[in-house]
Design a protein around this motif. Sequence first.
Motif, PDB file in Angstrom:
ATOM      1  N   LEU A  71       0.746  -1.221   0.116  1.00  0.00           N
ATOM      2  CA  LEU A  71      -0.020  -0.179  -0.004  1.00  0.00           C
ATOM      3  C   LEU A  71       0.879   1.256  -0.100  1.00  0.00           C
ATOM      4  CD1 LEU A  71      -2.799   1.308   0.104  1.00  0.00           C
ATOM      5  CD2 LEU A  71      -2.794   1.052   2.566  1.00  0.00           C
ATOM      6  N   ARG A  72       1.953   1.254   0.711  1.00  0.00           N
ATOM      7  CA  ARG A  72       2.823   2.544   0.922  1.00  0.00           C
ATOM      8  C   ARG A  72       3.541   2.372  -0.331  1.00  0.00           C
ATOM      9  NH1 ARG A  72       6.553   1.515   5.416  1.00  0.00           N
ATOM     10  NH2 ARG A  72       7.279  -0.245   4.067  1.00  0.00           N
ATOM     11  N   GLU A  73       3.957   1.606  -1.033  1.00  0.00           N
ATOM     12  CA  GLU A  73       4.595   1.684  -2.434  1.00  0.00           C
ATOM     13  C   GLU A  73       3.630   1.938  -3.420  1.00  0.00           C
ATOM     14  OE1 GLU A  73       6.128  -2.119  -3.027  1.00  0.00           O
ATOM     15  OE2 GLU A  73       7.135  -2.181  -1.049  1.00  0.00           O
ATOM     16  N   ALA A  74       2.358   1.778  -3.602  1.00  0.00           N
ATOM     17  CA  ALA A  74       1.277   2.165  -4.663  1.00  0.00           C
ATOM     18  C   ALA A  74       1.029   3.576  -4.265  1.00  0.00           C
ATOM     19  CB  ALA A  74       0.325   1.239  -4.557  1.00  0.00           C
ATOM     20  N   GLU A  75       0.539   3.694  -2.855  1.00  0.00           N
ATOM     21  CA  GLU A  75      -0.108   5.031  -2.522  1.00  0.00           C
ATOM     22  C   GLU A  75       0.371   5.511  -1.305  1.00  0.00           C
ATOM     23  OE1 GLU A  75      -1.712   8.454  -2.941  1.00  0.00           O
ATOM     24  OE2 GLU A  75      -2.214   7.254  -4.726  1.00  0.00           O
ATOM     25  N   VAL A  76       1.154   6.271  -1.257  1.00  0.00           N
ATOM     26  CA  VAL A  76       1.758   6.911   0.040  1.00  0.00           C
ATOM     27  C   VAL A  76       0.711   7.522   0.979  1.00  0.00           C
ATOM     28  CG1 VAL A  76       2.731   9.057  -0.768  1.00  0.00           C
ATOM     29  CG2 VAL A  76       3.922   7.692   1.307  1.00  0.00           C
ATOM     30  N   MET A  77       0.082   8.377   0.363  1.00  0.00           N
ATOM     31  CA  MET A  77      -1.150   9.117   0.928  1.00  0.00           C
ATOM     32  C   MET A  77      -2.054   8.126   1.867  1.00  0.00           C
ATOM     33  SD  MET A  77      -1.818  12.498  -1.366  1.00  0.00           S
ATOM     34  CE  MET A  77      -3.149  13.065  -0.322  1.00  0.00           C
ATOM     35  N   ALA A  78      -2.381   7.001   1.179  1.00  0.00           N
ATOM     36  CA  ALA A  78      -3.595   6.156   1.641  1.00  0.00           C
ATOM     37  C   ALA A  78      -2.569   5.313   2.975  1.00  0.00           C
ATOM     38  CB  ALA A  78      -3.866   4.916   0.819  1.00  0.00           C
ATOM     39  N   TRP A  79      -1.248   5.061   2.701  1.00  0.00           N
ATOM     40  CA  TRP A  79      -0.598   4.596   3.905  1.00  0.00           C
ATOM     41  C   TRP A  79      -0.302   5.400   5.073  1.00  0.00           C
ATOM     42  CZ3 TRP A  79       1.956   0.154   5.347  1.00  0.00           C
ATOM     43  CH2 TRP A  79       2.939   0.168   6.412  1.00  0.00           C
ATOM     44  N   ASP A  80      -0.172   6.789   4.483  1.00  0.00           N
ATOM     45  CA  ASP A  80      -0.221   7.849   5.684  1.00  0.00           C
ATOM     46  C   ASP A  80      -1.456   7.968   6.479  1.00  0.00           C
ATOM     47  OD1 ASP A  80       2.425   8.455   5.132  1.00  0.00           O
ATOM     48  OD2 ASP A  80       2.051  10.256   4.025  1.00  0.00           O
ATOM     49  N   PHE A  81      -2.672   7.712   5.763  1.00  0.00           N
ATOM     50  CA  PHE A  81      -3.766   7.979   6.152  1.00  0.00           C
ATOM     51  C   PHE A  81      -4.161   6.987   7.599  1.00  0.00           C
ATOM     52  CE2 PHE A  81      -8.224   6.431   6.536  1.00  0.00           C
ATOM     53  CZ  PHE A  81      -9.015   7.606   6.758  1.00  0.00           C
ATOM     54  N   VAL A  82      -3.990   5.575   7.121  1.00  0.00           N
ATOM     55  CA  VAL A  82      -4.053   4.498   7.856  1.00  0.00           C
ATOM     56  C   VAL A  82      -3.056   4.365   9.071  1.00  0.00           C
ATOM     57  CG1 VAL A  82      -5.279   2.603   6.358  1.00  0.00           C
ATOM     58  CG2 VAL A  82      -2.811   2.654   6.680  1.00  0.00           C
ATOM     59  N   MET A  83      -1.885   4.856   9.057  1.00  0.00           N
ATOM     60  CA  MET A  83      -0.831   5.158  10.116  1.00  0.00           C
ATOM     61  C   MET A  83      -1.244   6.293  11.106  1.00  0.00           C
ATOM     62  SD  MET A  83       1.555   2.816   9.843  1.00  0.00           S
ATOM     63  CE  MET A  83      -0.035   1.541   9.269  1.00  0.00           C
ATOM     64  N   ASN A  84      -1.811   7.436  10.280  1.00  0.00           N
ATOM     65  CA  ASN A  84      -2.196   8.479  11.085  1.00  0.00           C
ATOM     66  C   ASN A  84      -3.355   8.090  11.918  1.00  0.00           C
ATOM     67  OD1 ASN A  84      -0.206  10.232  10.567  1.00  0.00           O
ATOM     68  ND2 ASN A  84      -1.472  10.887   8.622  1.00  0.00           N
ATOM     69  N   PHE A  85      -4.165   7.109  11.326  1.00  0.00           N
ATOM     70  CA  PHE A  85      -5.500   6.708  12.138  1.00  0.00           C
ATOM     71  C   PHE A  85      -4.841   6.096  13.325  1.00  0.00           C
ATOM     72  CE2 PHE A  85      -8.501   3.466  13.225  1.00  0.00           C
ATOM     73  CZ  PHE A  85      -9.570   4.117  13.351  1.00  0.00           C
ATOM     74  N   ALA A  86      -4.118   5.323  13.147  1.00  0.00           N
ATOM     75  CA  ALA A  86      -3.449   4.505  14.525  1.00  0.00           C
ATOM     76  C   ALA A  86      -2.712   5.240  15.415  1.00  0.00           C
ATOM     77  CB  ALA A  86      -2.507   3.528  13.940  1.00  0.00           C
ATOM     78  N   ARG A  87      -2.215   6.298  14.933  1.00  0.00           N
ATOM     79  CA  ARG A  87      -1.400   7.190  15.867  1.00  0.00           C
ATOM     80  C   ARG A  87      -2.305   8.189  16.753  1.00  0.00           C
ATOM     81  NH1 ARG A  87       1.128  11.517  12.866  1.00  0.00           N
ATOM     82  NH2 ARG A  87      -0.873  12.585  13.280  1.00  0.00           N
ATOM     83  N   ASP A  88      -3.316   8.854  15.808  1.00  0.00           N
ATOM     84  CA  ASP A  88      -4.514   9.669  16.299  1.00  0.00           C
ATOM     85  C   ASP A  88      -5.407   8.982  17.488  1.00  0.00           C
ATOM     86  OD1 ASP A  88      -3.329  11.405  14.504  1.00  0.00           O
ATOM     87  OD2 ASP A  88      -5.059  11.521  13.345  1.00  0.00           O
ATOM     88  N   ASN A  89      -5.476   7.770  17.239  1.00  0.00           N
ATOM     89  CA  ASN A  89      -6.233   6.921  18.328  1.00  0.00           C
ATOM     90  C   ASN A  89      -5.765   6.210  19.283  1.00  0.00           C
ATOM     91  OD1 ASN A  89      -9.182   7.444  17.348  1.00  0.00           O
ATOM     92  ND2 ASN A  89      -8.084   6.990  15.313  1.00  0.00           N
ATOM     93  N   GLU A  90      -4.298   6.454  19.202  1.00  0.00           N
ATOM     94  CA  GLU A  90      -3.382   5.851  20.282  1.00  0.00           C
ATOM     95  C   GLU A  90      -3.568   4.417  20.054  1.00  0.00           C
ATOM     96  OE1 GLU A  90      -4.033   7.734  24.048  1.00  0.00           O
ATOM     97  OE2 GLU A  90      -2.813   9.578  23.132  1.00  0.00           O
ATOM     98  N   LEU A  91      -3.786   3.728  18.842  1.00  0.00           N
ATOM     99  CA  LEU A  91      -3.770   2.258  18.924  1.00  0.00           C
ATOM    100  C   LEU A  91      -2.262   1.655  18.885  1.00  0.00           C
ATOM    101  CD1 LEU A  91      -6.485   2.069  16.334  1.00  0.00           C
ATOM    102  CD2 LEU A  91      -6.729   1.914  18.687  1.00  0.00           C
ATOM    103  N   GLN A  92      -2.075   0.426  19.267  1.00  0.00           N
ATOM    104  CA  GLN A  92      -0.870  -0.418  19.131  1.00  0.00           C
ATOM    105  C   GLN A  92      -0.558  -0.760  17.755  1.00  0.00           C
ATOM    106  OE1 GLN A  92      -0.482  -3.189  22.373  1.00  0.00           O
ATOM    107  NE2 GLN A  92      -1.500  -1.994  23.688  1.00  0.00           N
ATOM    108  N   VAL A  93       0.543  -0.667  17.264  1.00  0.00           N
ATOM    109  CA  VAL A  93       0.969  -0.990  16.050  1.00  0.00           C
ATOM    110  C   VAL A  93       2.173  -1.919  15.914  1.00  0.00           C
ATOM    111  CG1 VAL A  93       1.994  -0.011  13.684  1.00  0.00           C
ATOM    112  CG2 VAL A  93       0.090   0.996  15.100  1.00  0.00           C
ATOM    113  N   ALA A  94       2.160  -3.034  15.299  1.00  0.00           N
ATOM    114  CA  ALA A  94       3.337  -3.880  15.275  1.00  0.00           C
ATOM    115  C   ALA A  94       3.710  -4.487  14.123  1.00  0.00           C
ATOM    116  CB  ALA A  94       2.696  -5.371  16.362  1.00  0.00           C
TER     117      ALA A  94
END
Length: 110
Positions: A71-94
């Motif tokens: 996803l990051r390779e194909a569309e970096v803005m979409a990748w940023d969206f999901v990663m920012n969702f996790a960060r903004d909601n303080e979700l654990q990422v592994a």
Amino acid sequence: MVSPSAKEVFIQGITKDGRTFRPSDWAERLAGVMCSFRPGGPQPGSHLSYSPWCVPTVVNGIKCVVVSSELREAEVMAWDFVMNFARDNELQVAEACLVPDVPPPALPRK
């Protein structure tokens, strides 16, 4: 922070302070928003299935979204969206790798 070499990232439905994230269908909603981002781009009817790059699942009883580095390779803005969702909601990422289910070998007949 996710390393650039990670192949898959699991966004877990547990906040950094250990609470279960709500609403209970958050994983399906997030993956549904990302359904157009797929190999070959959006196709007619692609809104009816999840992208192979962003899939909701349950791991050890915890709702997760598995996000592929493709996803990051194909569309970096979409990748940023999901990663920012996790960060903004303080979700654990592994960083991890989803292992496909393999049927057990057949037992020999006697």
